[in-house]
Motif scaffolding. Structure first.
Motif, mmCIF file in Angstrom:
data_model
loop_
_atom_site.group_PDB
_atom_site.id
_atom_site.type_symbol
_atom_site.label_atom_id
_atom_site.label_comp_id
_atom_site.label_asym_id
_atom_site.label_seq_id
_atom_site.Cartn_x
_atom_site.Cartn_y
_atom_site.Cartn_z
ATOM 1 N N PHE A 1 0.937 -1.096 -0.087
ATOM 2 C CA PHE A 1 0.157 -0.002 -0.178
ATOM 3 C C PHE A 1 0.983 1.061 -0.061
ATOM 4 O O PHE A 1 1.914 1.258 0.732
ATOM 5 C CB PHE A 1 -0.890 0.102 1.313
ATOM 6 C CG PHE A 1 -1.676 1.245 1.242
ATOM 7 C CD1 PHE A 1 -2.750 1.540 0.680
ATOM 8 C CD2 PHE A 1 -1.247 2.412 2.110
ATOM 9 C CE1 PHE A 1 -3.394 2.913 0.626
ATOM 10 C CE2 PHE A 1 -1.789 3.283 2.302
ATOM 11 C CZ PHE A 1 -2.957 3.768 1.390
ATOM 12 N N SER A 2 0.634 2.156 -0.912
ATOM 13 C CA SER A 2 1.474 3.327 -0.775
ATOM 14 C C SER A 2 0.520 4.512 -1.175
ATOM 15 O O SER A 2 -0.413 4.436 -1.663
ATOM 16 C CB SER A 2 2.407 3.304 -2.272
ATOM 17 O OG SER A 2 3.178 2.155 -2.306
ATOM 18 N N ALA A 3 1.081 5.719 -0.781
ATOM 19 C CA ALA A 3 0.085 6.790 -0.747
ATOM 20 C C ALA A 3 1.115 8.033 -0.971
ATOM 21 O O ALA A 3 2.273 8.216 -0.338
ATOM 22 C CB ALA A 3 -0.742 7.301 0.354
ATOM 23 N N GLY A 4 0.809 8.931 -1.824
ATOM 24 C CA GLY A 4 1.677 10.242 -2.249
ATOM 25 C C GLY A 4 0.885 11.489 -2.391
ATOM 26 O O GLY A 4 -0.216 11.228 -2.943
ATOM 27 N N LEU A 5 1.329 12.329 -1.581
ATOM 28 C CA LEU A 5 0.831 13.941 -1.717
ATOM 29 C C LEU A 5 1.951 14.709 -2.387
ATOM 30 O O LEU A 5 2.873 14.691 -1.650
ATOM 31 C CB LEU A 5 0.252 14.322 -0.417
ATOM 32 C CG LEU A 5 -0.435 15.772 -0.518
ATOM 33 C CD1 LEU A 5 -1.600 15.582 -1.459
ATOM 34 C CD2 LEU A 5 -0.606 16.223 0.907
#
Length: 713
Positions: free
Chosen positions: A353-357
């Motif tokens: 799981f990855s998240a980028g802002l």
């Protein structure tokens, strides 16, 4: 994150051999632009020109991977784009095939038949989907669901935090536009290969701001090897929408299921000579299948808050689980005897799981035209859970290669359960990364780039019933510095320095974890894009240095132990030409030289030696020409230099090879028929899987033929 890999063992009594085979199996289980280029399909004005007869290269935006919203020729780093059209034209079916047509990339085998291993500039490549890291892959992605591959060479830690120094392969998932064509395709080929693929795309509103796409494919194939076959099913869907002026979003996702007969190569004799068997020789059992279901979902929002500020949010989830039996042989002796082992994989789960802002702020209002600052925060959560059983073979774990495929398979099929050894290995990795980059045009021809990231890793491992071990280490900062000079429009010279780091899970002989991999790269290059943006020429020289590369040392209590190589240096250069030379004539050509050398080590006899299992030169060319009336022809070559199999040349090199491919086709109205022949001259060649000859080599695929018929609508 680094996986464990198999290594050589000394063979003694039957009991010792069983323990060593169990250890080997346990280790096996742990392996694990902007700038328009030509009209896109369907943009003819009348809306009926939906047959894509070429392959595009230069119209893609790589900012999702590099963090730099500038055209590809202005990114101070070597990047190769592999478009969907190119993959269709060449009938590439794996990341290994793609690597052989990409300068600086190396196909490093397919352990167990699960997935291709690709190296960039001699180091393991990372994997990303839509710009977010997903760790290792246990399957070959189906290219029908991808718009392109972005192969970024060199350290990427300023963007991703933890990353190997070689670079990263980013899969850009297929989205829907108002002009995205629909099609159905039927393909047939050698060894009973057949494939049925369909794609449907549509706009959900009259304005064309909400678009959907759905893809389904099923493929089955035999093999030139006896007993080997495979099948896969792919389901994929996506929605892309302009939610409000300046705000766009997408959700893409799918399910894929892969089944293949496990095969791990043919062991070599102690001096590295290949066994005297045909290319179709198989070590294993036709009943041993590996099955991998894959679920992935990814989405994002892009907001143009103002002319100066843009913000992007991306999320990605992937889960795969490989199960099944894998048989292999090792330790071939001069009389033909070798040892058999089986790994019954009951669980090999990977969850990512990855998240980028991220945000980009343009500095034009401050008097700095074509300048910007980026800030980004990324979170990655990556877990693997692996478990299995080593079954007993009451008829014996020793076979003779001269007895033939049937006799060897019969021994594999005597396996009994519950087995003689159970194993389990769980790993967890969490990263939080903050980064910023500033790209400043200080004068009309000169642009300076500076970037820094801070990453905090949380890394842990559990073996069997033992408690979890924390391998996190300290936080790390990574730098990127570059200067680009554009004396005339379209011609860019650059110099760059970049850093990387990657924690390791390997342990040494006393049980201590190895220090993290750390790397730094110096690169100089030049890029030229033609005024019509139809041709891109690139050249780069590089010097990559990495410390603490793990090298197998010994096996203690069925666990492989490693020692770090003090420092290796990979130097070389790469050339590439992609695009359209003249109207109708397209080319993708590349050439690379690599000099991998051990520079520092506790063992002084290794200093100055060339790193084994890396070819020093590679080259490729694929070109096509479209005649009037819809006919087209194409062809290519792939060259890989000989491969050293031992630092001291105690064993024979793997020979170099040249493969030739040809294609031809015809477009008529909404239909296309295409013929592809790969390895035209039926070259016999080998690829190594584990950077050791103990488990042998895999035979390259002989000549193969495919014919496809596509209908666009």
């Amino acid at each position: 994150m680094n996986g464990l890999c198999r290594n050589g063992y000394r063979v003694g009594s039957r009991r010792t051999r069983l323990r060593l085979a169990a250890g080997a199996l346990a280790m096996q289980a742990a392996l694990a632009a902007t700038g328009a280029y030509a009209q896109e399909a369907g943009e003819s004005g009348e809306g009926d020109a939906i047959v894509v007869s070429g392959y595009r290269y230069l119209a893609e935006d790589t900012s999702g991977t590099t963090g730099l919203p500038v055209p590809i020729e202005k990114v101070p780093q070597s990047i190769s784009l592999v478009s969907e059209d190119f993959m269709d034209a060449t009938d590439v079916r794996s990341l290994g095939d793609v690597a052989q047509y990409t300068p600086g990339a190396l196909f490093d085998g397919n352990p167990g038949g699960t997935a291709s291993i690709v190296k960039l500039r001699g180091f393991a490549a990372g994997n990303a989907i839509d710009g977010l890291n997903v760790g290792a892959l246990d399957y070959e992605p189906d290219f029908a669901t991808l718009e392109r591959l972005e192969i970024v060479k060199g350290p990427t830690s300023v963007v991703y935090g933890a990353a190997n120094p070689g670079g990263i392969i980013n899969q850009v998932t297929k989205g829907a536009k108002a002009n995205t064509p629909s099609h159905i395709e039927l393909l047939g080929g050698s060894w009973d290969r057949w494939r049925l693929e369909g794609q449907v795309a549509a706009s959900l509103n009259a304005a064309g701001t909400v678009n959907v796409i759905a893809i389904a494919a099923h493929e089955e194939a035999g093999s030139f090897m006896q007993r080997v076959d495979s099948a896969k099913t792919v389901l994929y869907a996506g929605i892309d929408a302009e939610l409000t002026p300046g705000l766009t979003g997408y959700i893409h996702g799918g399910y894929e299921r892969y089944r293949r007969t496990s095969f791990d190569g043919i062991p070599t004799f102690p001096d590295g000579s290949p066994a005297p068997v045909g290319r179709s020789f198989f070590i294993g059992s036709g009943d041993f299948d590996l099955v991998t279901p894959v679920v992935r979902v990814n989405g994002g929002l892009d907001w143009e808050a103002s002319e100066a500020l843009s913000v992007s949010l991306k999320l990605n989830y992937l889960r795969s689980n490989t199960t099944g039996e894998s048989g292999f042989g090792f330790g071939l002796e001069d009389n033909g005897d070798f040892f058999l082992a089986i790994n019954n994989i009951t669980k090999s789960v990977t969850k990512a799981f990855s998240a980028g802002l991220s945000a980009v702020y343009k500095l034009d209002d401050l008097g700095l035209a074509d300048s910007f600052v980026t800030v980004a925060a990324n979170y990655q959560h990556y877990d693997t859970k692996q478990a299995g059983t080593i079954p007993d073979m009451p008829e014996g774990d020793v076979a003779n290669i001269f007895d033939g495929v049937d006799a060897i398979e019969a021994l594999f099929n005597t396996r009994t359960y519950p087995g003689i050894f159970d194993y389990s290995l769980n790993r967890g990795l969490r990263y939080f990364t903050l980064s910023t980059q500033a790209n400043i045009k200080v004068a009309e021809p000169l642009t300076l780039l500076g970037g820094i990231s801070w990453a905090k890793p949380d890394v842990s491992k559990q073996s069997g019933a033992a408690p979890w071990e924390d391998f996190s280490g300290n936080s790390q900062t990574s730098l990127r510095l570059a200067a680009t000079l554009e004396p005339v429009q379209g011609l860019n010279f650059y110099l760059s320095y970049s850093e990387s780091f990657q924690p390791q899970l390997f342990i040494d002989a006393v049980g201590d974890v190895l220090p993290p991999l750390t790397g730094e790269q110096y690169e100089a290059g030049v890029k030229y894009v033609s005024p019509d943006r139809r041709l891109l020429l690139t050249a780069a020289v590089f010097d990559v240095r990495q410390a603490n590369q793990a090298r197998y040392d010994q096996t203690i209590d069925l666990i492989d132990r490693y020692s770090p190589v003090g420092k290796v240096r990979h130097r070389g250069f790469e050339l590439q030409a992609v695009g359209e030379v003249v109207q109708g004539w397209q080319v993708n050509a590349g050439f690379a030289i690599l000099d991998p050398t051990i520079r520092e080590d506790d063992d002084p006899t290794l200093i100055g030696k060339t790193v084994a299992f890396l070819p020093k030169s590679t080259a490729s060319l694929y070109t096509s020409y479209e005649f009037g009336g819809g006919a087209f022809v194409g062809g290519g070559i792939r060259y890989v230099d000989s491969v050293k199999t031992d630092i001291d040349r105690a064993t024979r090199d793997l020979p170099s090879y040249v493969l030739a491919d040809v294609s031809a086709g015809y477009d008529f109205e909404r239909f296309r028929v295409q013929l592809n022949v790969k390895n035209l001259f039926d070259k016999h060649y080998f690829v190594n899987n584990y950077q050791t000859l103990f488990y042998g080599n895999v035979v390259g695929e002989p000549r193969s033929v495919t014919v496809s018929l596509r209908a666009n609508f």
